[in-house]
Design an enzyme around this catalytic site. Structure first.
Site, PDB file in Angstrom:
ATOM      1  N   LYS A  46       0.872  -1.174   0.000  1.00  0.00           N
ATOM      2  CA  LYS A  46       0.000   0.000   0.000  1.00  0.00           C
ATOM      3  C   LYS A  46       0.908   1.223   0.000  1.00  0.00           C
ATOM      4  CE  LYS A  46      -3.965   2.074   2.282  1.00  0.00           C
ATOM      5  NZ  LYS A  46      -4.441   2.508   0.950  1.00  0.00           N
ATOM      6  N   ASN A  70     -13.705   3.863  -4.212  1.00  0.00           N
ATOM      7  CA  ASN A  70     -13.043   3.945  -2.904  1.00  0.00           C
ATOM      8  C   ASN A  70     -12.513   5.333  -2.619  1.00  0.00           C
ATOM      9  OD1 ASN A  70      -9.864   4.058  -2.415  1.00  0.00           O
ATOM     10  ND2 ASN A  70     -10.207   3.230  -4.469  1.00  0.00           N
ATOM     11  N   ALA A  71     -12.566   5.675  -1.348  1.00  0.00           N
ATOM     12  CA  ALA A  71     -11.914   6.883  -0.845  1.00  0.00           C
ATOM     13  C   ALA A  71     -11.353   6.507   0.519  1.00  0.00           C
ATOM     14  CB  ALA A  71     -12.896   8.037  -0.730  1.00  0.00           C
ATOM     15  N   GLY A  73      -8.336   7.484   1.557  1.00  0.00           N
ATOM     16  CA  GLY A  73      -7.603   8.619   2.119  1.00  0.00           C
ATOM     17  C   GLY A  73      -6.141   8.304   2.375  1.00  0.00           C
ATOM     18  N   CYS A 133      -1.866  11.394  -6.325  1.00  0.00           N
ATOM     19  CA  CYS A 133      -2.560  11.945  -5.156  1.00  0.00           C
ATOM     20  C   CYS A 133      -2.479  13.486  -5.199  1.00  0.00           C
ATOM     21  CB  CYS A 133      -1.923  11.415  -3.886  1.00  0.00           C
ATOM     22  SG  CYS A 133      -0.130  11.537  -3.893  1.00  0.00           S
ATOM     23  N   ASN A 196      -3.934   4.454 -12.209  1.00  0.00           N
ATOM     24  CA  ASN A 196      -4.574   4.552 -10.898  1.00  0.00           C
ATOM     25  C   ASN A 196      -6.088   4.624 -11.134  1.00  0.00           C
ATOM     26  OD1 ASN A 196      -4.986   5.059  -8.085  1.00  0.00           O
ATOM     27  ND2 ASN A 196      -2.907   5.883  -8.019  1.00  0.00           N
ATOM     28  N   GLY A 249      -8.862  -3.059 -13.844  1.00  0.00           N
ATOM     29  CA  GLY A 249      -9.916  -3.978 -14.244  1.00  0.00           C
ATOM     30  C   GLY A 249      -9.471  -5.360 -14.658  1.00  0.00           C
TER      31      GLY A 249
HETATM   32  C1  FMN Z   1      -9.411   0.109  -1.895  1.00  0.00           C
HETATM   33  C2  FMN Z   1      -8.346   0.603  -2.838  1.00  0.00           C
HETATM   34  C3  FMN Z   1      -7.208   1.232  -2.323  1.00  0.00           C
HETATM   35  C4  FMN Z   1      -6.203   1.693  -3.181  1.00  0.00           C
HETATM   36  N1  FMN Z   1      -5.083   2.278  -2.664  1.00  0.00           N
HETATM   37  C5  FMN Z   1      -4.059   2.650  -3.489  1.00  0.00           C
HETATM   38  C6  FMN Z   1      -2.840   3.144  -2.956  1.00  0.00           C
HETATM   39  O1  FMN Z   1      -2.632   3.232  -1.738  1.00  0.00           O
HETATM   40  N2  FMN Z   1      -1.868   3.512  -3.836  1.00  0.00           N
HETATM   41  C7  FMN Z   1      -2.020   3.398  -5.204  1.00  0.00           C
HETATM   42  O2  FMN Z   1      -1.096   3.725  -5.958  1.00  0.00           O
HETATM   43  N3  FMN Z   1      -3.181   2.903  -5.732  1.00  0.00           N
HETATM   44  C8  FMN Z   1      -4.175   2.533  -4.910  1.00  0.00           C
HETATM   45  N4  FMN Z   1      -5.335   1.999  -5.442  1.00  0.00           N
HETATM   46  C9  FMN Z   1      -5.463   1.864  -6.910  1.00  0.00           C
HETATM   47  C10 FMN Z   1      -5.074   0.463  -7.395  1.00  0.00           C
HETATM   48  O3  FMN Z   1      -3.716   0.159  -7.109  1.00  0.00           O
HETATM   49  C11 FMN Z   1      -5.312   0.324  -8.912  1.00  0.00           C
HETATM   50  O4  FMN Z   1      -4.477   1.245  -9.607  1.00  0.00           O
HETATM   51  C12 FMN Z   1      -6.769   0.571  -9.308  1.00  0.00           C
HETATM   52  O5  FMN Z   1      -7.651   0.075  -8.332  1.00  0.00           O
HETATM   53  C13 FMN Z   1      -7.108  -0.055 -10.650  1.00  0.00           C
HETATM   54  O6  FMN Z   1      -6.882  -1.449 -10.632  1.00  0.00           O
HETATM   55  P1  FMN Z   1      -8.066  -2.536 -10.324  1.00  0.00           P
HETATM   56  O7  FMN Z   1      -9.192  -2.218 -11.265  1.00  0.00           O
HETATM   57  O8  FMN Z   1      -7.420  -3.864 -10.588  1.00  0.00           O
HETATM   58  O9  FMN Z   1      -8.452  -2.360  -8.909  1.00  0.00           O
HETATM   59  C14 FMN Z   1      -6.351   1.536  -4.598  1.00  0.00           C
HETATM   60  C15 FMN Z   1      -7.509   0.907  -5.098  1.00  0.00           C
HETATM   61  C16 FMN Z   1      -8.491   0.427  -4.252  1.00  0.00           C
HETATM   62  C17 FMN Z   1      -9.700  -0.254  -4.835  1.00  0.00           C
END
Ligand code: FMN
Length: 308
Positions: A46, A70-71, A73, A133, A196, A249
């Site tokens: 993370k 998601n948010a 934070g 961010c 992201n 995705g």
């Molecule tokens: C609950 C959650 C928390 C996330 N936290 C971070 C994070 O801390 N740092 C980051 O670079 N991306 C974060 N992401 C983004 C994911 O790493 C990813 O780029 C994004 O969800 C798209 O991929 P996915 O569709 O496979 O989830 C987060 C996504 C989710 C759903």
């Protein structure tokens, strides 16, 4: 037929192209080890900052039917704790041949350098720089990833502070993604992670008229954003010559093939863990191998970049 699904990212070998996406599970070494035992090719932590951050109140994540919103934070225990977690994870993951990617973020360009220096003490295999961010250096709270000059400056600052290869994580929420990719590569990025979350989006509770997430809006991930991620990865791979981790995705072997065809070196999986479980990595790799056998491919290089 023997198929080899190993891949290389900035000189680091992954036994297969799947990577745990940042933020979804990688906070403690116990969880990172569990993911590694579930067949992942690499683990991203993370995102962590220099100081701990509490993050937003619950609810922070919602499944809205076609993906997640998601948010969180950017809640994290701070770099000091993460150094210990990464060291503990590496002790177990290194013998398994599964690399650890440490994700960092900061609120100023200068602090990105400090965060990179601190996290390097844990000797992660790669560092992922989350520039998606908000930038509090900026009066308008733009993301670092929104501007080619600022994105390049962050990259330079990180490179000055570490000897570990870095991947810069880009946002789809920009009008000039290719220029931003070129700027970070010119500034020394060894690789790129894209994308992201998309958005922000908004989901209401129609009984009250209030947003469901405590923060209000949130980033969208999961199946709904995959076609956008594929297009972003294709555009980046056409424009720059560094390895790309494709995220957005991806849920199965078919989605991995698609990302590799647009030039990705590896794929991140996040939201799909929610509906396919932690075994998603092993399942997706099995599907990838089936596809390769059916199509007479013995290595990922046989079809990687086919759509470019
Ligand atoms: C609950 C959650 C928390 C996330 N936290 C971070 C994070 O801390 N740092 C980051 O670079 N991306 C974060 N992401 C983004 C994911 O790493 C990813 O780029 C994004 O969800 C798209 O991929 P996915 O569709 O496979 O989830 C987060 C996504 C989710 C759903």
């Amino acid at each position: 037929m023997d198929v080899d699904i190993s891949t290389t990212l900035c000189g680091v070998r992954l036994p297969n192209p799947t990577v745990l996406a940042s933020g979804v599970l990688g906070l403690s070494h116990e969880v990172m080890v569990r993911v590694a035992e579930s067949g992942v090719g690499g683990v991203t932590t993370k995102s962590c900052s220099i100081k701990p951050r509490p993050g937003y109140h619950n609810p922070v994540v919602l499944d809205w039917g076609s993906g997640l919103i998601n948010a969180v934070g950017l809640s994290n225990p701070g770099v000091e704790v993460m150094v210990e977690e990464i060291q503990a994870a590496k002790e177990i993951l290194a013998p398994l041949g599964v690399p650890v990617i440490a994700s960092i973020f900061a609120e100023t360009i200068y602090d990105f350098g400090n965060a990179a220096r601190f996290i390097s003490e844990a000797r992660p295999d790669l560092i992922e720089v989350n520039i998606s961010c908000p930038n509090i250096d900026d009066r308008y709270r733009l993301m670092f990833a929104a501007d080619p000059y600022v994105a390049g400056q962050v990259t330079r600052r990180v490179k000055l502070n570490t000897d570990i290869p870095i991947l810069v994580k880009l946002s789809p929420n920009v009008t000039n993604l290719v220029k931003i990719a070129q700027a970070v590569v010119e500034a020394g990025a060894d690789g790129i992670t894209a994308i992201n979350t998309l958005g922000p989006g908004l989901i209401l509770d129609i009984e009250t008229g209030h947003p469901v997430l405590a923060h209000g809006t949130g980033g969208i991930s999961g199946p709904a954003i995959r076609p956008i991620a594929v297009r972003c990865v294709r555009d980046i791979c056409q424009a720059v010559d560094v390895p790309v981790i494709a995220v957005g995705g991806v849920a199965n072997g078919r989605d991995i093939v698609e990302m590799l065809m647009v030039g990705a070196a590896a794929v991140g999986i996040g939201s799909a863990i929610h509906h396919r479980g932690i075994k998603v990595f092993e399942k997706a790799c099995g599907e990838l191998k089936d596809y390769m056998v059916t199509h007479n491919y013995s290595r990922l290089g046989d079809f990687r970049g086919k759509a470019l």
